[in-house]
Motif scaffolding. Structure first.
Motif, PDB file in Angstrom:
ATOM      1  N   LEU A 118       4.842 111.240 118.739  1.00  0.00           N
ATOM      2  CA  LEU A 118       4.649 110.762 120.108  1.00  0.00           C
ATOM      3  C   LEU A 118       3.179 110.799 120.504  1.00  0.00           C
ATOM      4  O   LEU A 118       2.675 109.880 121.160  1.00  0.00           O
ATOM      5  CB  LEU A 118       5.485 111.591 121.085  1.00  0.00           C
ATOM      6  CG  LEU A 118       7.002 111.367 121.038  1.00  0.00           C
ATOM      7  CD1 LEU A 118       7.707 112.339 121.970  1.00  0.00           C
ATOM      8  CD2 LEU A 118       7.354 109.932 121.406  1.00  0.00           C
ATOM      9  N   ASP A 122       0.952 107.673 121.609  1.00  0.00           N
ATOM     10  CA  ASP A 122       0.176 107.675 122.859  1.00  0.00           C
ATOM     11  C   ASP A 122      -1.262 107.243 122.594  1.00  0.00           C
ATOM     12  O   ASP A 122      -1.829 106.417 123.322  1.00  0.00           O
ATOM     13  CB  ASP A 122       0.171 109.076 123.490  1.00  0.00           C
ATOM     14  CG  ASP A 122       1.521 109.480 124.061  1.00  0.00           C
ATOM     15  OD1 ASP A 122       2.340 108.588 124.356  1.00  0.00           O
ATOM     16  OD2 ASP A 122       1.760 110.698 124.197  1.00  0.00           O
ATOM     17  N   GLN A 126      -3.518 104.037 123.927  1.00  0.00           N
ATOM     18  CA  GLN A 126      -4.778 104.265 124.638  1.00  0.00           C
ATOM     19  C   GLN A 126      -5.934 103.507 123.992  1.00  0.00           C
ATOM     20  O   GLN A 126      -6.855 103.053 124.686  1.00  0.00           O
ATOM     21  CB  GLN A 126      -5.081 105.760 124.686  1.00  0.00           C
ATOM     22  CG  GLN A 126      -4.112 106.560 125.552  1.00  0.00           C
ATOM     23  CD  GLN A 126      -4.213 108.057 125.325  1.00  0.00           C
ATOM     24  OE1 GLN A 126      -5.064 108.540 124.553  1.00  0.00           O
ATOM     25  NE2 GLN A 126      -3.345 108.821 125.978  1.00  0.00           N
ATOM     26  N   GLU A 181       4.031 100.530 127.432  1.00  0.00           N
ATOM     27  CA  GLU A 181       3.844 101.786 128.176  1.00  0.00           C
ATOM     28  C   GLU A 181       5.190 102.350 128.634  1.00  0.00           C
ATOM     29  O   GLU A 181       5.437 103.558 128.524  1.00  0.00           O
ATOM     30  CB  GLU A 181       2.925 101.546 129.375  1.00  0.00           C
ATOM     31  CG  GLU A 181       1.506 101.127 129.028  1.00  0.00           C
ATOM     32  CD  GLU A 181       0.663 102.273 128.494  1.00  0.00           C
ATOM     33  OE1 GLU A 181       1.132 103.443 128.569  1.00  0.00           O
ATOM     34  OE2 GLU A 181      -0.452 102.015 128.004  1.00  0.00           O
ATOM     35  N   GLN A 182       6.065 101.480 129.151  1.00  0.00           N
ATOM     36  CA  GLN A 182       7.385 101.930 129.590  1.00  0.00           C
ATOM     37  C   GLN A 182       8.209 102.420 128.409  1.00  0.00           C
ATOM     38  O   GLN A 182       8.884 103.454 128.490  1.00  0.00           O
ATOM     39  CB  GLN A 182       8.115 100.778 130.298  1.00  0.00           C
ATOM     40  CG  GLN A 182       9.561 101.100 130.706  1.00  0.00           C
ATOM     41  CD  GLN A 182       9.657 102.256 131.687  1.00  0.00           C
ATOM     42  OE1 GLN A 182       8.732 102.496 132.467  1.00  0.00           O
ATOM     43  NE2 GLN A 182      10.757 102.979 131.662  1.00  0.00           N
ATOM     44  N   GLN A 184       7.141 103.737 125.715  1.00  0.00           N
ATOM     45  CA  GLN A 184       6.627 105.028 125.273  1.00  0.00           C
ATOM     46  C   GLN A 184       7.071 106.156 126.199  1.00  0.00           C
ATOM     47  O   GLN A 184       7.398 107.255 125.741  1.00  0.00           O
ATOM     48  CB  GLN A 184       5.098 104.979 125.172  1.00  0.00           C
ATOM     49  CG  GLN A 184       4.448 106.223 124.611  1.00  0.00           C
ATOM     50  CD  GLN A 184       4.879 106.536 123.176  1.00  0.00           C
ATOM     51  OE1 GLN A 184       5.570 105.765 122.540  1.00  0.00           O
ATOM     52  NE2 GLN A 184       4.473 107.695 122.689  1.00  0.00           N
ATOM     53  N   ARG A 185       7.110 105.888 127.500  1.00  0.00           N
ATOM     54  CA  ARG A 185       7.641 106.896 128.433  1.00  0.00           C
ATOM     55  C   ARG A 185       9.097 107.205 128.100  1.00  0.00           C
ATOM     56  O   ARG A 185       9.531 108.367 128.157  1.00  0.00           O
ATOM     57  CB  ARG A 185       7.518 106.398 129.877  1.00  0.00           C
ATOM     58  CG  ARG A 185       6.099 106.447 130.430  1.00  0.00           C
ATOM     59  CD  ARG A 185       6.073 106.244 131.937  1.00  0.00           C
ATOM     60  NE  ARG A 185       6.437 104.873 132.303  1.00  0.00           N
ATOM     61  CZ  ARG A 185       5.567 103.879 132.403  1.00  0.00           C
ATOM     62  NH1 ARG A 185       4.280 104.092 132.158  1.00  0.00           N
ATOM     63  NH2 ARG A 185       5.966 102.675 132.762  1.00  0.00           N
ATOM     64  N   GLU A 186       9.845 106.177 127.736  1.00  0.00           N
ATOM     65  CA  GLU A 186      11.248 106.381 127.373  1.00  0.00           C
ATOM     66  C   GLU A 186      11.376 107.221 126.110  1.00  0.00           C
ATOM     67  O   GLU A 186      12.291 108.051 125.995  1.00  0.00           O
ATOM     68  CB  GLU A 186      11.931 105.023 127.205  1.00  0.00           C
ATOM     69  CG  GLU A 186      12.079 104.271 128.523  1.00  0.00           C
ATOM     70  CD  GLU A 186      12.423 102.798 128.345  1.00  0.00           C
ATOM     71  OE1 GLU A 186      12.573 102.105 129.361  1.00  0.00           O
ATOM     72  OE2 GLU A 186      12.538 102.342 127.181  1.00  0.00           O
ATOM     73  N   HIS A 187      10.466 107.038 125.160  1.00  0.00           N
ATOM     74  CA  HIS A 187      10.481 107.877 123.958  1.00  0.00           C
ATOM     75  C   HIS A 187      10.318 109.357 124.319  1.00  0.00           C
ATOM     76  O   HIS A 187      11.031 110.219 123.788  1.00  0.00           O
ATOM     77  CB  HIS A 187       9.358 107.457 123.007  1.00  0.00           C
ATOM     78  CG  HIS A 187       9.611 106.149 122.314  1.00  0.00           C
ATOM     79  ND1 HIS A 187       8.607 105.271 121.997  1.00  0.00           N
ATOM     80  CD2 HIS A 187      10.762 105.576 121.876  1.00  0.00           C
ATOM     81  CE1 HIS A 187       9.118 104.217 121.384  1.00  0.00           C
ATOM     82  NE2 HIS A 187      10.419 104.376 121.304  1.00  0.00           N
ATOM     83  N   HIS A 188       9.362 109.644 125.177  1.00  0.00           N
ATOM     84  CA  HIS A 188       9.167 111.032 125.614  1.00  0.00           C
ATOM     85  C   HIS A 188      10.424 111.566 126.299  1.00  0.00           C
ATOM     86  O   HIS A 188      10.825 112.724 126.067  1.00  0.00           O
ATOM     87  CB  HIS A 188       7.974 111.117 126.569  1.00  0.00           C
ATOM     88  CG  HIS A 188       6.637 111.081 125.887  1.00  0.00           C
ATOM     89  ND1 HIS A 188       6.051 112.207 125.328  1.00  0.00           N
ATOM     90  CD2 HIS A 188       5.765 110.055 125.680  1.00  0.00           C
ATOM     91  CE1 HIS A 188       4.873 111.873 124.801  1.00  0.00           C
ATOM     92  NE2 HIS A 188       4.680 110.577 125.008  1.00  0.00           N
ATOM     93  N   GLN A 189      11.057 110.753 127.127  1.00  0.00           N
ATOM     94  CA  GLN A 189      12.257 111.183 127.838  1.00  0.00           C
ATOM     95  C   GLN A 189      13.420 111.421 126.878  1.00  0.00           C
ATOM     96  O   GLN A 189      14.202 112.369 127.060  1.00  0.00           O
ATOM     97  CB  GLN A 189      12.642 110.129 128.885  1.00  0.00           C
ATOM     98  CG  GLN A 189      11.642 110.017 130.027  1.00  0.00           C
ATOM     99  CD  GLN A 189      11.860 108.773 130.876  1.00  0.00           C
ATOM    100  OE1 GLN A 189      12.709 107.923 130.561  1.00  0.00           O
ATOM    101  NE2 GLN A 189      11.109 108.652 131.957  1.00  0.00           N
ATOM    102  N   HIS A 209      16.735 102.055 126.960  1.00  0.00           N
ATOM    103  CA  HIS A 209      15.626 101.774 126.055  1.00  0.00           C
ATOM    104  C   HIS A 209      15.864 100.476 125.286  1.00  0.00           C
ATOM    105  O   HIS A 209      14.983  99.601 125.225  1.00  0.00           O
ATOM    106  CB  HIS A 209      15.471 102.951 125.087  1.00  0.00           C
ATOM    107  CG  HIS A 209      14.314 102.839 124.156  1.00  0.00           C
ATOM    108  ND1 HIS A 209      13.004 102.792 124.578  1.00  0.00           N
ATOM    109  CD2 HIS A 209      14.266 102.768 122.796  1.00  0.00           C
ATOM    110  CE1 HIS A 209      12.199 102.697 123.537  1.00  0.00           C
ATOM    111  NE2 HIS A 209      12.935 102.673 122.441  1.00  0.00           N
TER     112      HIS A 209
END
Length: 252
Positions: A118, A122, A126, A181-182, A184-189, A209
């Motif tokens: 992850l 990220d 970036q 970006e969304q 990737q946020r879902e991966h973290h969640q 997802h």
């Protein structure tokens, strides 16, 4: 002696050499979806007889990367709206099982590995490297499947990710550029829900997802659709440099 690809990898049979060379050309978009694959022409480019080409095409057909049409010949499998929907429907089902089983088995070393992936993803975003993110995305999902210790699930996940890989190489920048970006946020969640063993939340996140990714593709393709509303969506052809370079590398 075995045949050799431009990367230096050697194969014991000409069939294996042709199979891997054609597969790489299809996966990297050097053969476009829907493009005709003429056996004699491929054999000449690769410096082999038509027999290993036909055998390789049959193997690629079993992976749904090639279509063999009676009385017509072979072509690269098209990418259609229905095939995209099928990919994400299967992916969703596999991941609902994989994440749930992986959550039960998850240990500290596996958490560390997923967290490292992850972090790398990220950083890829970036730095503005979407292709690197996409490669790591496949590794991320394969890593979750590996935690389950279910060989068939891992095999099916790898196969469907191959289909996604071909899809994203054609449409990543257009279809998913605004969603990375969304995603990737879902991966973290998803990893957080796995660690908490919150199965209801995990199932909801996996569904969102995959359906979010499907929506991104279908929305993009609808905007790009030609007036004729063709079923098969064929990007511009990229040539066959893998084949040419493979032939130039030489083999026995």
């Amino acid at each position: 002696m075995g045949a050799q690809t431009p990367t230096g990898r050697r194969f014991q049979t000409k069939q294996a050499f042709v199979y891997h060379t054609l597969r790489a050309a299809i996966m990297h978009g050097e053969f476009a979806p829907g493009q005709r694959l003429r056996t004699e022409e491929l054999a000449q480019r690769l410096g082999v007889s038509p027999i290993p080409v036909r055998e390789a095409l049959q193997l690629l057909q079993s992976e749904r990367l090639v279509e063999l049409i009676p009385h017509v010949g072979a072509r690269v499998a098209p990418i259609s709206a229905s095939s995209i929907a099928e990919i994400f429907a299967i992916m969703e089902g596999l991941e609902r099982v994989a994440t749930r089983v992986a959550a039960v088995r998850l240990d500290d070393a596996q958490v560390k590995h997923l967290s490292a992936l992850l972090t790398a993803m990220d950083q890829a975003l970036q730095r503005g490297h979407p292709e690197q993110w996409a490669d790591l995305n496949s590794e991320f999902h394969l890593s979750i499947a590996a935690i389950t210790a279910m060989p068939l699930l891992q095999e099916l996940t790898a196969r469907i990710l191959d289909q996604w890989d071909r899809l994203r190489r054609h449409y990543l920048r257009g279809a998913l550029a605004q969603r990375l970006e969304q995603a990737q946020r879902e991966h973290h969640q998803i990893v957080a829900a796995m660690r908490a063993r919150d199965y209801a939340c995990l199932e909801r996140l996996v569904c969102e997802h995959n359906r979010g990714a499907l929506m991104a593709y279908t929305t993009y393709l609808a905007r790009q659709a030609a007036p004729a509303q063709q079923t098969d969506l064929v990007p511009s052809e990229g040539g066959a440099s893998v084949l040419i370079s493979a032939n130039q590398a030489g083999h026995n």
